[in-house]
Scaffold this motif. Structure first.
Motif, PDB file in Angstrom:
ATOM      1  N   ASN A 198       0.861  -1.181   0.000  1.00  0.00           N
ATOM      2  CA  ASN A 198       0.000   0.000   0.000  1.00  0.00           C
ATOM      3  C   ASN A 198       0.896   1.227   0.000  1.00  0.00           C
ATOM      4  O   ASN A 198       1.191   1.809   1.027  1.00  0.00           O
ATOM      5  CB  ASN A 198      -0.905  -0.023   1.224  1.00  0.00           C
ATOM      6  N   LEU A 199       1.326   1.602  -1.190  1.00  0.00           N
ATOM      7  CA  LEU A 199       2.373   2.605  -1.335  1.00  0.00           C
ATOM      8  C   LEU A 199       1.744   3.989  -1.392  1.00  0.00           C
ATOM      9  O   LEU A 199       0.750   4.216  -2.072  1.00  0.00           O
ATOM     10  CB  LEU A 199       3.163   2.306  -2.611  1.00  0.00           C
ATOM     11  N   ASN A 200       2.374   4.896  -0.660  1.00  0.00           N
ATOM     12  CA  ASN A 200       1.902   6.272  -0.582  1.00  0.00           C
ATOM     13  C   ASN A 200       1.857   6.939  -1.950  1.00  0.00           C
ATOM     14  O   ASN A 200       0.989   7.755  -2.235  1.00  0.00           O
ATOM     15  CB  ASN A 200       2.876   7.016   0.338  1.00  0.00           C
ATOM     16  N   ILE A 201       2.827   6.587  -2.798  1.00  0.00           N
ATOM     17  CA  ILE A 201       2.991   7.306  -4.055  1.00  0.00           C
ATOM     18  C   ILE A 201       2.811   6.358  -5.220  1.00  0.00           C
ATOM     19  O   ILE A 201       3.530   6.403  -6.209  1.00  0.00           O
ATOM     20  CB  ILE A 201       4.388   7.950  -4.120  1.00  0.00           C
ATOM     21  N   GLY A 202       1.824   5.438  -5.102  1.00  0.00           N
ATOM     22  CA  GLY A 202       1.644   4.368  -6.085  1.00  0.00           C
ATOM     23  C   GLY A 202       1.744   4.798  -7.532  1.00  0.00           C
ATOM     24  O   GLY A 202       2.469   4.190  -8.319  1.00  0.00           O
ATOM     25  N   VAL A 203       1.052   5.879  -7.900  1.00  0.00           N
ATOM     26  CA  VAL A 203       1.008   6.287  -9.302  1.00  0.00           C
ATOM     27  C   VAL A 203       2.399   6.701  -9.773  1.00  0.00           C
ATOM     28  O   VAL A 203       2.845   6.302 -10.854  1.00  0.00           O
ATOM     29  CB  VAL A 203      -0.003   7.436  -9.475  1.00  0.00           C
ATOM     30  N   LEU A 204       3.071   7.499  -8.929  1.00  0.00           N
ATOM     31  CA  LEU A 204       4.412   7.964  -9.297  1.00  0.00           C
ATOM     32  C   LEU A 204       5.356   6.778  -9.413  1.00  0.00           C
ATOM     33  O   LEU A 204       6.175   6.695 -10.335  1.00  0.00           O
ATOM     34  CB  LEU A 204       4.915   8.949  -8.238  1.00  0.00           C
ATOM     35  N   TYR A 205       5.209   5.825  -8.473  1.00  0.00           N
ATOM     36  CA  TYR A 205       6.047   4.619  -8.486  1.00  0.00           C
ATOM     37  C   TYR A 205       5.878   3.863  -9.788  1.00  0.00           C
ATOM     38  O   TYR A 205       6.857   3.476 -10.430  1.00  0.00           O
ATOM     39  CB  TYR A 205       5.653   3.748  -7.290  1.00  0.00           C
ATOM     40  N   VAL A 206       4.618   3.703 -10.210  1.00  0.00           N
ATOM     41  CA  VAL A 206       4.367   2.943 -11.437  1.00  0.00           C
ATOM     42  C   VAL A 206       4.999   3.641 -12.623  1.00  0.00           C
ATOM     43  O   VAL A 206       5.687   3.026 -13.447  1.00  0.00           O
ATOM     44  CB  VAL A 206       2.852   2.755 -11.644  1.00  0.00           C
ATOM     45  N   SER A 207       4.816   4.979 -12.714  1.00  0.00           N
ATOM     46  CA  SER A 207       5.369   5.643 -13.896  1.00  0.00           C
ATOM     47  C   SER A 207       6.892   5.684 -13.827  1.00  0.00           C
ATOM     48  O   SER A 207       7.552   5.696 -14.867  1.00  0.00           O
ATOM     49  CB  SER A 207       4.773   7.034 -14.080  1.00  0.00           C
ATOM     50  N   ALA A 208       7.451   5.682 -12.603  1.00  0.00           N
ATOM     51  CA  ALA A 208       8.911   5.676 -12.485  1.00  0.00           C
ATOM     52  C   ALA A 208       9.478   4.335 -12.919  1.00  0.00           C
ATOM     53  O   ALA A 208      10.394   4.269 -13.740  1.00  0.00           O
ATOM     54  CB  ALA A 208       9.321   5.977 -11.043  1.00  0.00           C
TER      55      ALA A 208
END
Lengths: 172, 158, 358
Positions: C126-136
């Motif tokens: 449950n990642l705080n920055i899920g969307v950013l993580y995925v695009s990174a």
């Protein structure tokens, strides 16, 4: 040694090992890939510290951006599968000296800085906090540097367009 | 106006993409009319187009008679020497010599099914069959004699 | 009632009761890893047969129909064939990087699985920055392609890798802008919270026109990012003899192939999460009765249904549109998708501030 320590040493070994391999390999593409692993290791270190935002930004900027740029410039300028010629002794010495100076400078700063132990609860590095801080105009806000950076980026964009347009008129 | 053209461009592009997608969706939802021939299973009902050419054959009627006069027009017309006409001379009842075929040798392994021999034939003696299962174990089996054993020319074909 | 989150909770409790915390965490990591690998295998099998069947039906053919009932076991046979094939390394190749590249591709795909919410209360991280993580992380996938292209020491592979690099780097921008419009509306980067913000209707309905525009941009951009037709010039069979994986054979090729399909699944899962509500059932505003009926369908079914709908959409594109040229590809991105995406983001921000969404 706890699990966190083991993870830390694994990440540190990955960063340092791939860093050393990156400077010692004679294949230029391999050097870029080892640099990439080193940068991913740094990102892993940020994840280890639970600074997910910084870690993701590290990956976006360094891995997804800069390394790809480096690889592209290798693709456009080098031959696949060729070894680089051995560097001259003087150059190697100079590079080692420069690296050592940088290392010494940073180590000196770290050793001379007296870290203050804090009992305060750490600020939660959530994206909302970072955003508020970035655009805050009161004490401790970064609105002015943020805007300056955006102007710099805008100038770079306009510069790109100018260069692209001038090339077109010359060729036709 | 640049902006108007730009927006028009985008809308036209989306429209043409949608037309294409509608077509393929129609095919996707109407997979009753499958065009695949499940070949070895449907040998009995296999339908071949009229223009399909399998090999050259010489039709014989029930009296074992064919229409070939041995004129060698097909042999001359063939671009790669597939047909070899071996002629002989028959005696007619009046005692005249008459040219007839002894053998019409056909090399299937050389044939490209170009149909030139069929169009060259003045007496419609040969035609293209639609058989296509030609694989054999020995190349020599592809060299065929088109006229049957003991066959003779049909009455009235000159 | 059985659900994914219940099963996960039971396993978690049992492990913590039996072992100490570190060991329990370790076991959970192993279980998660095995689950992801299992999911990959199943996805590979399903998506390959699905692609072939969709392709066949769109072209009024039958598709694979020999192995198993209606040919459904065909991908099993293919997998077996790839497993027993010899994985060769060409002589002039950079052997280390050549053998590393497929694993990088798979690792990136595995990392991308982490923050996806498969069902309610069921996600690996449950990642705080899920969307950013995925695009990174998805920007790392280009590295494996570049690596494979360079290490093969083959001009087709190098060309394919360069093209694919240019393509992925440029289409990431518009995919990012499309994703940002949902981040602006929901006000969070956490994928689970984005799903929860759609409890009174999915964003594609709540955000009306601007969100539909960004959905279209997103679908186009991710189709390009996963190197699928009509944007598959990086691996164009007819021009580049399959581009960066020309020299790969056996299981190493299979890993690339699998990574491509898993990436398709992941981007579709992200799209479903952002625009179609993820595991959130179909809810309309405050129609309590209707919403309650919809809740009876398990959340995992909703998630996989939406994801497979998007996968079908991408497959449908593949078998409809002809391949683009490289200049058309870059024109589409830089002259159309990016300006429209930026303007659209501005529009979304305006309606988010003014509250002009449902």
């Amino acid at each position: 040694m706890s699990g966190a320590d083991i993870l830390f040493y694994m990440l540190a070994a990955m960063i340092l090992g791939s860093g050393i391999l990156s400077v010692t390999t004679r294949h230029i593409f391999r050097a870029a890939i080892f640099l990439l692993f080193s940068l991913i290791g740094v990102a892993g270190m940020y994840f280890w510290m639970q600074y997910e935002f910084i870690a993701a930004v590290q990956i976006v900027v360094y891995v997804g951006g800069i390394t790809v740029l480096i690889i592209f410039s290798i693709f456009l300028t080098q031959q696949a599968g060729e070894k680089l010629p051995e560097q001259k002794m003087g150059r190697q010495l100079f590079a080692a000296l420069a690296a050592f100076c940088g290392f010494a400078f940073i180590m000196l700063q770290i050793l001379r800085h007296s870290f203050i132990g804090t009992t305060k609860t750490t600020a939660e590095p959530s994206v909302v906090n970072i955003g508020n801080q970035m655009l805050g105009v009161e004490q401790g806000g970064y609105a002015l540097p943020f805007e300056v950076v955006s102007i710099l980026l805008l100038a770079a964009l306009i510069g790109c367009i100018v260069i692209a347009v001038r090339n077109k008129t010359q060729t036709t | 106006m640049f902006i108007v053209n730009y927006i028009k461009d985008v809308f036209n592009a989306l429209k043409s993409l949608a037309i294409g997608l509608r077509r393929t969706l129609f095919y996707f939802t109407h997979h009753k009319e499958i065009i695949t021939e499940q070949y070895p299973d449907n040998r009995a009902t296999l339908h071949l187009a009229d223009r399909f050419k399998g090999e050259v054959v010489m039709p014989h009627d029930e009296n074992n008679e064919h229409r070939c006069t041995g004129c060698t027009a097909c042999e001359l017309a063939c671009p790669n020497g597939t047909i070899k006409v071996v002629t002989k001379f028959d005696m007619t009842p009046e005692g005249k010599k008459k040219k007839a075929i002894d053998k019409l040798v056909y090399h299937l392994e050389l044939c490209t099914m170009c149909n030139l021999c069929i169009t060259a034939c003045p007496s419609d003696a040969i035609k293209m069959a639609q058989t296509f299962e030609h694989s054999v174990y020995d190349r020599s089996q592809l060299t065929k004699v088109l006229n049957k054993e003991g066959s003779k020319i049909m009455e009235g074909v000159e | 009632m059985w659900s994914f989150s219940n099963i996960a909770d039971i396993i978690h409790e049992w492990l913590n009761k039996t072992f100490n915390a570190t060991l329990a965490t370790l076991f959970e990591m192993v279980i998660a890893g095995v689950c992801v690998i299992g999911l990959f295998a199943v996805l590979g099998l399903i998506l390959v047969i699905m692609e072939r069947k969709v392709a066949a039906w769109i072209q009024i053919r039958l598709g694979p129909n020999r192995v198993g009932p209606k040919g459904m076991m065909q991908s099993m046979a293919d997998t077996l064939k790839l497993l027993v094939k010899e994985a060769m390394t060409p002589d002039g190749a950079d052997k280390f990087l050549f053998n590393l590249a497929p694993y990088i591709a798979m690792m990136v795909a595995m990392l991308l699985m982490a923050p996806i919410a498969f069902a309610s209360n069921f996600m690996m991280w449950n990642l705080n920055i899920g969307v950013l993580y995925v695009s990174a992380i998805s920007s790392v996938s280009v590295i494996s392609i570049l690596m494979a292209g360079w290490a093969s020491n083959n001009k087709y592979s190098l060309l394919g890798a360069m093209r694919s690099g240019a393509q992925i780097v440029s289409y990431e921008l518009s995919a990012g802008l499309a994703i940002l419009s949902i981040v602006v509306l929901s006000g969070t980067l956490n994928l689970n919270e984005i799903v929860l913000s759609q409890a009174d209707g999915w964003w594609i309905f709540k955000g009306h026109i601007p969100v539909i525009i960004s959905f279209i941009i997103f679908i186009i951009a991710v189709t390009a990012e996963t190197n699928r037709a009509p944007f598959d010039l990086a691996e164009a069979e007819s021009e580049l003899t399959a581009g960066f994986h020309t020299e790969y054979s056996g299981m190493k090729f299979a890993l690339f192939f699998l990574a491509e399909y898993v990436n398709v699944f992941i981007v579709c899962a992200i799209g479903a999460t952002l625009f179609l509500g993820g595991w959130m059932p179909f809810h309309i505003g405050h129609w309590e009765g209707f919403n309650h009926i919809m809740d009876f369908i398990p959340s995992s079914l909703w998630f996989f249904g939406k994801t497979f709908f998007l996968i079908f959409l991408i497959m449908w594109f593949r078998w409809t549109f002809p391949r683009l040229r490289i200049d058309q590809l870059l024109n589409l991105e830089w002259k159309y998708l990016l300006p429209i995406g930026m303007f659209n983001l501005l529009l979304v921000t305006a309606i988010a501030i003014l509250g002009w969404y449902f």
